[in-house]
Structure formats: structure tokens, C-alpha cells
Write a protein that holds these residues in place. Structure first.
Motif, PDB file in Angstrom:
ATOM      1  N   GLU A  56     -14.480  -2.299   6.862  1.00  0.00           N
ATOM      2  CA  GLU A  56     -13.708  -3.500   7.176  1.00  0.00           C
ATOM      3  C   GLU A  56     -12.236  -3.311   6.810  1.00  0.00           C
ATOM      4  O   GLU A  56     -11.343  -3.702   7.545  1.00  0.00           O
ATOM      5  CB  GLU A  56     -14.301  -4.685   6.435  1.00  0.00           C
ATOM      6  CG  GLU A  56     -14.012  -5.996   7.088  1.00  0.00           C
ATOM      7  CD  GLU A  56     -14.806  -7.110   6.439  1.00  0.00           C
ATOM      8  OE1 GLU A  56     -14.152  -7.978   5.838  1.00  0.00           O
ATOM      9  OE2 GLU A  56     -16.042  -7.092   6.526  1.00  0.00           O
ATOM     10  N   THR A  57     -11.970  -2.699   5.662  1.00  0.00           N
ATOM     11  CA  THR A  57     -10.610  -2.375   5.228  1.00  0.00           C
ATOM     12  C   THR A  57     -10.515  -0.861   5.131  1.00  0.00           C
ATOM     13  O   THR A  57     -11.212  -0.239   4.336  1.00  0.00           O
ATOM     14  CB  THR A  57     -10.296  -3.003   3.859  1.00  0.00           C
ATOM     15  OG1 THR A  57     -10.520  -4.407   3.936  1.00  0.00           O
ATOM     16  CG2 THR A  57      -8.863  -2.748   3.458  1.00  0.00           C
ATOM     17  N   ASN A  58      -9.649  -0.254   5.956  1.00  0.00           N
ATOM     18  CA  ASN A  58      -9.494   1.190   5.979  1.00  0.00           C
ATOM     19  C   ASN A  58      -8.310   1.577   5.111  1.00  0.00           C
ATOM     20  O   ASN A  58      -7.214   1.055   5.284  1.00  0.00           O
ATOM     21  CB  ASN A  58      -9.275   1.658   7.416  1.00  0.00           C
ATOM     22  CG  ASN A  58     -10.394   1.209   8.328  1.00  0.00           C
ATOM     23  OD1 ASN A  58     -11.517   1.657   8.204  1.00  0.00           O
ATOM     24  ND2 ASN A  58     -10.090   0.291   9.228  1.00  0.00           N
ATOM     25  N   LEU A  59      -8.518   2.494   4.190  1.00  0.00           N
ATOM     26  CA  LEU A  59      -7.481   2.892   3.243  1.00  0.00           C
ATOM     27  C   LEU A  59      -7.104   4.353   3.458  1.00  0.00           C
ATOM     28  O   LEU A  59      -7.976   5.224   3.509  1.00  0.00           O
ATOM     29  CB  LEU A  59      -7.957   2.707   1.806  1.00  0.00           C
ATOM     30  CG  LEU A  59      -8.399   1.309   1.402  1.00  0.00           C
ATOM     31  CD1 LEU A  59      -8.934   1.316  -0.026  1.00  0.00           C
ATOM     32  CD2 LEU A  59      -7.256   0.332   1.525  1.00  0.00           C
ATOM     33  N   LEU A  60      -5.815   4.627   3.564  1.00  0.00           N
ATOM     34  CA  LEU A  60      -5.309   5.986   3.696  1.00  0.00           C
ATOM     35  C   LEU A  60      -4.518   6.326   2.444  1.00  0.00           C
ATOM     36  O   LEU A  60      -3.538   5.660   2.120  1.00  0.00           O
ATOM     37  CB  LEU A  60      -4.406   6.103   4.933  1.00  0.00           C
ATOM     38  CG  LEU A  60      -3.831   7.484   5.214  1.00  0.00           C
ATOM     39  CD1 LEU A  60      -4.939   8.446   5.628  1.00  0.00           C
ATOM     40  CD2 LEU A  60      -2.768   7.418   6.289  1.00  0.00           C
ATOM     41  N   LEU A  61      -4.971   7.354   1.718  1.00  0.00           N
ATOM     42  CA  LEU A  61      -4.299   7.813   0.501  1.00  0.00           C
ATOM     43  C   LEU A  61      -3.221   8.824   0.896  1.00  0.00           C
ATOM     44  O   LEU A  61      -3.515   9.836   1.516  1.00  0.00           O
ATOM     45  CB  LEU A  61      -5.305   8.442  -0.459  1.00  0.00           C
ATOM     46  CG  LEU A  61      -4.783   8.915  -1.806  1.00  0.00           C
ATOM     47  CD1 LEU A  61      -4.200   7.740  -2.597  1.00  0.00           C
ATOM     48  CD2 LEU A  61      -5.888   9.581  -2.592  1.00  0.00           C
ATOM     49  N   ILE A  62      -1.957   8.538   0.548  1.00  0.00           N
ATOM     50  CA  ILE A  62      -0.837   9.374   0.969  1.00  0.00           C
ATOM     51  C   ILE A  62      -0.160  10.024  -0.236  1.00  0.00           C
ATOM     52  O   ILE A  62      -0.666   9.944  -1.344  1.00  0.00           O
ATOM     53  CB  ILE A  62       0.185   8.546   1.785  1.00  0.00           C
ATOM     54  CG1 ILE A  62       0.711   7.371   0.968  1.00  0.00           C
ATOM     55  CG2 ILE A  62      -0.414   8.075   3.098  1.00  0.00           C
ATOM     56  CD1 ILE A  62       1.862   6.622   1.605  1.00  0.00           C
ATOM     57  N   ASN A  63       0.984  10.631  -0.007  1.00  0.00           N
ATOM     58  CA  ASN A  63       1.821  11.267  -1.036  1.00  0.00           C
ATOM     59  C   ASN A  63       1.121  12.430  -1.735  1.00  0.00           C
ATOM     60  O   ASN A  63       1.255  12.628  -2.935  1.00  0.00           O
ATOM     61  CB  ASN A  63       2.306  10.246  -2.078  1.00  0.00           C
ATOM     62  CG  ASN A  63       3.202   9.200  -1.468  1.00  0.00           C
ATOM     63  OD1 ASN A  63       3.869   9.466  -0.477  1.00  0.00           O
ATOM     64  ND2 ASN A  63       3.231   8.019  -2.047  1.00  0.00           N
TER      65      ASN A  63
END
Length: 132
Positions: A56-63
Motif C-alpha cells: 500500500e505504501t511503497n518505500l525507496l531507500l536512497i543515498n
């Protein structure tokens, strides 16, 4: 007599300025360039990262952050709290996301990044760089 001549000159100048302003106000809107409201042509931005959560909530881990193995068991809110400075919440509804799974390294393209904590974006397209 000289006073009347100066008054006429002044009147003509004021009248001429008034006509110029009136003509400018009545010109079609297409001829007036408004730098704030003109048609935008925006280029897409891209970000690479690890897909932390898909659902439902898509999270993209960056940096260049790498999630821990123990993070797989955390719920969405705990992941947001833990990585809040290195996350983007992505909306995948406009792309077919069946090939995506948690833990993949992907690159996403979007037009606008909404300023919130964490930021949000609607994905236009994506590319899988590396599977789990």
C-alpha cells in the motif's frame, strides 16, 4: 498664451500614456508572457535506491543506504521512522509494478517530488538494476 501651450503639451503627453496603457491592457492573453503561469515543460528526475517496502505504501531507500536484514520484519511506519532522511514514498499506480519485489535495487523516474517528510513522488517509469 504660453501657459495654454504648456497645458496642452502636458495633456497630450498624459493622454498618450493613457492610450498606451489601455492598449496593453486589452491585448490578448497569448501575447503577454507570464513567467509564472506559462506552460511548463519539465524534465523527469531519477533516483536509485533499494525498494524497502512494496504494498500500500511503497518505500525507496536512497543515498546509498543499505537496509539491515532485520528490517524485513519492520512495518511501514517503523521503516519510515528509522530511515526518514533517506526515504522517498513512491506511488507505483501509474506503472506496472508486478516485477518489483522488496529488496531490489531500482531506479525510478518522476516529474515532481513533493516536499513532505519523507518526500513523495509518483513514478513514471522504473528500471530494475539488481535483484535481491
Amino acid at each position: 498664451m504660453q501657459l495654454k501651450f504648456k497645458n496642452r503639451k502636458c495633456f497630450r503627453l498624459v493622454f498618450l500614456i493613457f492610450l498606451i496603457l489601455l492598449a496593453a491592457c486589452n491585448s490578448p492573453k497569448d501575447n503577454i508572457k507570464d513567467s509564472y503561469n506559462k506552460s511548463k515543460t519539465t524534465a523527469s528526475f531519477s533516483k536509485k535506491g533499494v525498494l524497502l517496502s512494496k504494498g500500500e505504501t511503497n518505500l525507496l531507500l536512497i543515498n546509498n543506504r543499505t537496509p539491515l536484514k532485520s528490517d524485513d520484519s519492520l512495518n511501514t511506519q517503523l521503516l519510515i521512522d528509522k530511515y526518514k532522511d533517506d526515504l522517498i514514498i513512491i506511488d507505483l499506480t501509474k506503472v506496472g509494478s508486478k516485477k518489483l519485489s522488496q529488496g531490489q535495487t531500482i531506479e525510478v523516474w518522476f516529474d515532481e517530488l513533493q516536499e513532505s517528510a519523507p518526500p513523495k513522488a509518483t513514478v513514471k517509469k522504473y528500471h530494475i538494476i539488481m535483484d535481491k
